[in-house]
Design an enzyme around this catalytic site. Structure first.
Site, PDB file in Angstrom:
ATOM      1  CB  SER A 128      -0.872  -0.010   1.261  1.00 32.14           C
ATOM      2  OG  SER A 128      -1.408   1.269   1.505  1.00 32.14           O
ATOM      3  CD  GLU A 130      -2.102   5.197   4.957  1.00 32.34           C
ATOM      4  OE1 GLU A 130      -1.671   5.168   6.114  1.00 32.34           O
ATOM      5  OE2 GLU A 130      -2.538   6.235   4.437  1.00 32.34           O
ATOM      6  CE1 TYR A 152      -4.117  -1.717   5.674  1.00 31.88           C
ATOM      7  CE2 TYR A 152      -3.128   0.364   5.005  1.00 31.88           C
ATOM      8  CZ  TYR A 152      -3.702  -0.854   4.678  1.00 31.88           C
ATOM      9  OH  TYR A 152      -3.832  -1.206   3.365  1.00 31.88           O
TER      10      TYR A 152
HETATM   11  P1  NAP Z   1     -11.456  -4.399   1.916  1.00 31.42           P
HETATM   12  O1  NAP Z   1     -12.617  -4.054   1.043  1.00 31.42           O
HETATM   13  O2  NAP Z   1     -11.384  -3.841   3.284  1.00 31.42           O
HETATM   14  O3  NAP Z   1     -11.430  -6.006   2.000  1.00 31.42           O
HETATM   15  C1  NAP Z   1     -10.646  -6.667   2.961  1.00 31.42           C
HETATM   16  C2  NAP Z   1     -10.902  -8.149   2.849  1.00 31.42           C
HETATM   17  O4  NAP Z   1     -10.125  -8.831   3.862  1.00 31.42           O
HETATM   18  C3  NAP Z   1     -12.372  -8.558   3.094  1.00 31.42           C
HETATM   19  O5  NAP Z   1     -12.707  -9.602   2.217  1.00 31.42           O
HETATM   20  C4  NAP Z   1     -12.337  -9.066   4.529  1.00 31.42           C
HETATM   21  O6  NAP Z   1     -13.347  -9.988   4.845  1.00 31.42           O
HETATM   22  C5  NAP Z   1     -10.981  -9.750   4.527  1.00 31.42           C
HETATM   23  N1  NAP Z   1     -10.495 -10.009   5.886  1.00 31.42           N
HETATM   24  C6  NAP Z   1     -10.348  -9.125   6.897  1.00 31.42           C
HETATM   25  N2  NAP Z   1      -9.889  -9.757   8.001  1.00 31.42           N
HETATM   26  C7  NAP Z   1      -9.754 -11.053   7.674  1.00 31.42           C
HETATM   27  C8  NAP Z   1      -9.336 -12.215   8.380  1.00 31.42           C
HETATM   28  N3  NAP Z   1      -8.966 -12.150   9.673  1.00 31.42           N
HETATM   29  N4  NAP Z   1      -9.292 -13.408   7.718  1.00 31.42           N
HETATM   30  C9  NAP Z   1      -9.691 -13.490   6.428  1.00 31.42           C
HETATM   31  N5  NAP Z   1     -10.118 -12.431   5.700  1.00 31.42           N
HETATM   32  C10 NAP Z   1     -10.145 -11.229   6.326  1.00 31.42           C
HETATM   33  O7  NAP Z   1     -10.095  -4.045   1.178  1.00 31.42           O
HETATM   34  P2  NAP Z   1      -9.812  -3.656  -0.370  1.00 31.42           P
HETATM   35  O8  NAP Z   1     -10.043  -2.212  -0.535  1.00 31.42           O
HETATM   36  O9  NAP Z   1     -10.505  -4.648  -1.249  1.00 31.42           O
HETATM   37  O10 NAP Z   1      -8.245  -3.873  -0.431  1.00 31.42           O
HETATM   38  C11 NAP Z   1      -7.675  -5.144  -0.725  1.00 31.42           C
HETATM   39  C12 NAP Z   1      -6.271  -5.208  -0.158  1.00 31.42           C
HETATM   40  O11 NAP Z   1      -5.475  -4.189  -0.739  1.00 31.42           O
HETATM   41  C13 NAP Z   1      -6.166  -4.993   1.347  1.00 31.42           C
HETATM   42  O12 NAP Z   1      -5.102  -5.788   1.823  1.00 31.42           O
HETATM   43  C14 NAP Z   1      -5.810  -3.528   1.482  1.00 31.42           C
HETATM   44  O13 NAP Z   1      -5.133  -3.305   2.700  1.00 31.42           O
HETATM   45  C15 NAP Z   1      -4.930  -3.346   0.274  1.00 31.42           C
HETATM   46  N6  NAP Z   1      -4.884  -2.008  -0.315  1.00 31.42           N
HETATM   47  C16 NAP Z   1      -6.052  -1.369  -0.622  1.00 31.42           C
HETATM   48  C17 NAP Z   1      -5.995  -0.128  -1.238  1.00 31.42           C
HETATM   49  C18 NAP Z   1      -7.256   0.607  -1.628  1.00 31.42           C
HETATM   50  O14 NAP Z   1      -7.184   1.808  -1.899  1.00 31.42           O
HETATM   51  N7  NAP Z   1      -8.409  -0.073  -1.696  1.00 31.42           N
HETATM   52  C19 NAP Z   1      -4.762   0.450  -1.549  1.00 31.42           C
HETATM   53  C20 NAP Z   1      -3.588  -0.252  -1.233  1.00 31.42           C
HETATM   54  C21 NAP Z   1      -3.671  -1.494  -0.635  1.00 31.42           C
HETATM   55  P3  NAP Z   1     -14.805  -9.506   5.411  1.00 31.42           P
HETATM   56  O15 NAP Z   1     -15.608  -9.193   4.200  1.00 31.42           O
HETATM   57  O16 NAP Z   1     -15.267 -10.703   6.162  1.00 31.42           O
HETATM   58  O17 NAP Z   1     -14.570  -8.307   6.280  1.00 31.42           O
HETATM   59  O1  G4F Z   2     -10.535   6.855   2.546  1.00 28.71           O
HETATM   60  P1  G4F Z   2      -9.554   6.766   3.642  1.00 28.71           P
HETATM   61  O2  G4F Z   2      -9.997   6.150   4.919  1.00 28.71           O
HETATM   62  O3  G4F Z   2      -8.291   6.036   3.034  1.00 28.71           O
HETATM   63  P2  G4F Z   2      -6.759   5.942   3.481  1.00 28.71           P
HETATM   64  O4  G4F Z   2      -6.586   6.256   4.905  1.00 28.71           O
HETATM   65  O5  G4F Z   2      -5.965   6.737   2.498  1.00 28.71           O
HETATM   66  O6  G4F Z   2      -6.479   4.382   3.295  1.00 28.71           O
HETATM   67  C1  G4F Z   2      -6.936   3.691   2.140  1.00 28.71           C
HETATM   68  O7  G4F Z   2      -5.952   3.773   1.137  1.00 28.71           O
HETATM   69  C2  G4F Z   2      -4.716   3.109   1.463  1.00 28.71           C
HETATM   70  C3  G4F Z   2      -3.768   3.328   0.284  1.00 28.71           C
HETATM   71  O8  G4F Z   2      -3.005   4.492   0.515  1.00 28.71           O
HETATM   72  C4  G4F Z   2      -5.004   1.651   1.699  1.00 28.71           C
HETATM   73  F1  G4F Z   2      -3.855   0.980   1.935  1.00 28.71           F
HETATM   74  C5  G4F Z   2      -5.956   1.518   2.869  1.00 28.71           C
HETATM   75  O9  G4F Z   2      -6.274   0.133   3.063  1.00 28.71           O
HETATM   76  C6  G4F Z   2      -7.249   2.258   2.552  1.00 28.71           C
HETATM   77  O10 G4F Z   2      -7.882   1.602   1.485  1.00 28.71           O
HETATM   78  O11 G4F Z   2      -9.005   8.234   3.992  1.00 28.71           O
HETATM   79  C7  G4F Z   2      -8.472   9.074   2.988  1.00 28.71           C
HETATM   80  C8  G4F Z   2      -8.242  10.471   3.572  1.00 28.71           C
HETATM   81  C9  G4F Z   2      -7.447  10.472   4.887  1.00 28.71           C
HETATM   82  O12 G4F Z   2      -6.511  11.514   4.851  1.00 28.71           O
HETATM   83  C10 G4F Z   2      -8.496  10.752   5.954  1.00 28.71           C
HETATM   84  O13 G4F Z   2      -7.985  11.416   7.108  1.00 28.71           O
HETATM   85  O14 G4F Z   2      -9.514  11.040   3.891  1.00 28.71           O
HETATM   86  C11 G4F Z   2      -9.424  11.642   5.175  1.00 28.71           C
HETATM   87  N1  G4F Z   2     -10.781  11.724   5.731  1.00 28.71           N
HETATM   88  C12 G4F Z   2     -11.424  12.885   6.027  1.00 28.71           C
HETATM   89  N2  G4F Z   2     -12.614  12.615   6.567  1.00 28.71           N
HETATM   90  C13 G4F Z   2     -11.578  10.706   6.083  1.00 28.71           C
HETATM   91  C14 G4F Z   2     -12.733  11.264   6.605  1.00 28.71           C
HETATM   92  N3  G4F Z   2     -11.409   9.357   5.979  1.00 28.71           N
HETATM   93  C15 G4F Z   2     -12.422   8.564   6.406  1.00 28.71           C
HETATM   94  N4  G4F Z   2     -12.296   7.220   6.277  1.00 28.71           N
HETATM   95  N5  G4F Z   2     -13.570   9.082   6.947  1.00 28.71           N
HETATM   96  C16 G4F Z   2     -13.781  10.432   7.083  1.00 28.71           C
HETATM   97  O15 G4F Z   2     -14.813  10.870   7.569  1.00 28.71           O
END
Ligand code: NAP
Ligand code: G4F
Length: 338
Positions: A128, A130, A152
């Site tokens: 990520s 992050e 995280y």
């Molecule tokens: P997400 O929607 O939060 O999905 C997370 C998945 O992990 C869900 O299927 C969840 O199952 C499963 N999970 C959580 N805890 C678990 C456990 N203890 N055992 C087995 N499964 C478990 O995440 P996403 O946005 O699809 O992201 C996919 C991956 O990419 C994650 O690893 C995230 O950290 C990473 N990532 C995401 C972003 C982004 O912007 N979306 C960017 C960089 C990296 P449940 O449905 O049961 O909760």
């Molecule tokens: O949407 P966010 O919660 O995403 P964040 O923290 O960037 O993390 C996501 O992206 C990562 C990749 O860089 C993934 F690895 C991670 O698993 C996840 O998918 O927040 C984005 C921004 C932050 O700066 C947060 O402080 O939005 C700001 N924000 C402002 N108000 C908020 C809110 N975020 C959330 N969730 N909720 C609010 O009300």
């Protein structure tokens, strides 16, 4: 027929990746954890019924290594996509130990299950942006040092380096995709983009009067999840494993997202968005912007969806969702042998 195993199949990326792999003729095995309801499978309801019935779901958990060993032994996948995580940054401050067990050590559990199996597996790790946290320079690329700012982020750095270590120590075909934020109508409702698109829809339909957010000055490089899962698959088709940044190269503030989303629905965000300290983080990642030149050159990957189209897609989808009484149909999945 190739077999792919996906951890985190019920998540946003898991649902898009399943569609992609089924369209390419894979047998897809997905790990689901036990929940007291079937709601967590809601995102799989987006899939075409013909796609859904080709996916085999198995109970398992990232914290239960024995379940991972058993599933890998039984299905002998040639590709494993490790997408499961406690992926919410703010919640990782409330549940730091659990987050590190699932997101960090959970990845090691999967790697050990593969290593012990002796199978020839190609492994994808969901790293990520992050991990860059307090960024050393902009834009960030594969050489940018990590400086995580949350439990995280720290857990993802561990997962990233243990994946690299198993590649170097055991010659495993392990690749890390360092993905910048990617969103979609299937995004979890407590991530900021979806919170905004759903908030806009509820306000438009007069079900809510305001939208409370935290730091709206932070900047993110937002892309579309459907584009990003293609990069995951491409990484595992390379002869040599490697690590790649996946990003659009363009960043916007949360405020920009609000402005675009409200205006898509004919409203002005300034009339509805309120700041609430509840949503601020103990330490913030202020600004992220990625440089995906390596993915472009080596994988031939580039994003297809721009910011405006992404915002419009999410708002339109949530307007339909709200007007349809927030209904998710039951997925109709049956877990084998249970
Ligand atoms: P997400 O929607 O939060 O999905 C997370 C998945 O992990 C869900 O299927 C969840 O199952 C499963 N999970 C959580 N805890 C678990 C456990 N203890 N055992 C087995 N499964 C478990 O995440 P996403 O946005 O699809 O992201 C996919 C991956 O990419 C994650 O690893 C995230 O950290 C990473 N990532 C995401 C972003 C982004 O912007 N979306 C960017 C960089 C990296 P449940 O449905 O049961 O909760
Ligand atoms: O949407 P966010 O919660 O995403 P964040 O923290 O960037 O993390 C996501 O992206 C990562 C990749 O860089 C993934 F690895 C991670 O698993 C996840 O998918 O927040 C984005 C921004 C932050 O700066 C947060 O402080 O939005 C700001 N924000 C402002 N108000 C908020 C809110 N975020 C959330 N969730 N909720 C609010 O009300």
């Amino acid at each position: 027929m190739k077999t792919a195993l996906i951890t985190g199949i019920t998540g946003q990326d898991g649902s898009y990746l399943s569609e992609l792999l089924i369209s390419k003729g894979y047998r897809v095995i997905g790990i689901v954890r036990r929940s007291s309801s079937v709601d967590s499978r809601g995102r799989l309801d987006h899939l075409d019924p013909d796609v859904r019935k080709k996916i085999i779901l198995q109970y398992g958990d990232m914290t239960d290594a024995s379940s991972l060993v058993a599933i890998i032994k039984r299905f002998e996948p040639s590709e494993v996509y490790n997408l499961a995580a406690q992926s919410h940054v703010k919640i990782s401050f409330d549940q730091p130990i659990y987050t590190s067990e699932v997101t960090g050590v959970g990845t090691l559990n999967v790697l050990e299950a593969i290593r012990i199996s002796g199978l020839n597996v190609r492994f994808y790790q969901a790293s990520s942006s992050e991990q860059f946290g307090k960024v050393a320079h902009t834009p960030q690329n594969e050489s940018t040092p990590f400086y995580p700012r949350s439990p995280y982020g720290v857990s993802k750095v561990f997962a990233h380096w243990i994946t690299v270590n198993y590649r170097e120590a055991y010659g495993m075909h392990n690749s890390c995709g360092i993905l910048f934020n990617h969103e979609s109508p299937r995004r979890g409702e407590n991530f900021v983009t979806r919170k905004i698109s759903l908030g806009v829809a509820k306000i438009k339909e007069e079900m809510d009067a305001e939208l409370r957010l935290g730091n709206i000055d932070s900047q993110r490089d937002w892309g579309f999840a459907g584009d990003y899962v293609e990069a995951m698959w491409l990484m595992l088709q390379q002869e040599k494993p490697d690590d790649y940044v996946v990003a659009t190269g363009v960043s916007h503030t949360v405020r920009d997202f609000c402005e675009a989303a409200f205006s898509h629905a004919g409203m002005d965000y300034k009339d509805y968005v309120k700041t609430d300290s509840e949503y601020f983080r103990p330490s913030e990642v202020d600004a992220l912007r990625g440089d995906a030149a390596k993915a472009r050159e080596k994988l031939g990957w580039k994003p297809k969806t721009d910011f405006k189209s992404l915002v419009g897609m999410m708002v339109d989808s949530d307007l339909a969702f709200v007007r349809n009484n927030f209904s998710y149909k039951h997925s109709g999945f049956r877990l084998s042998r249970r």
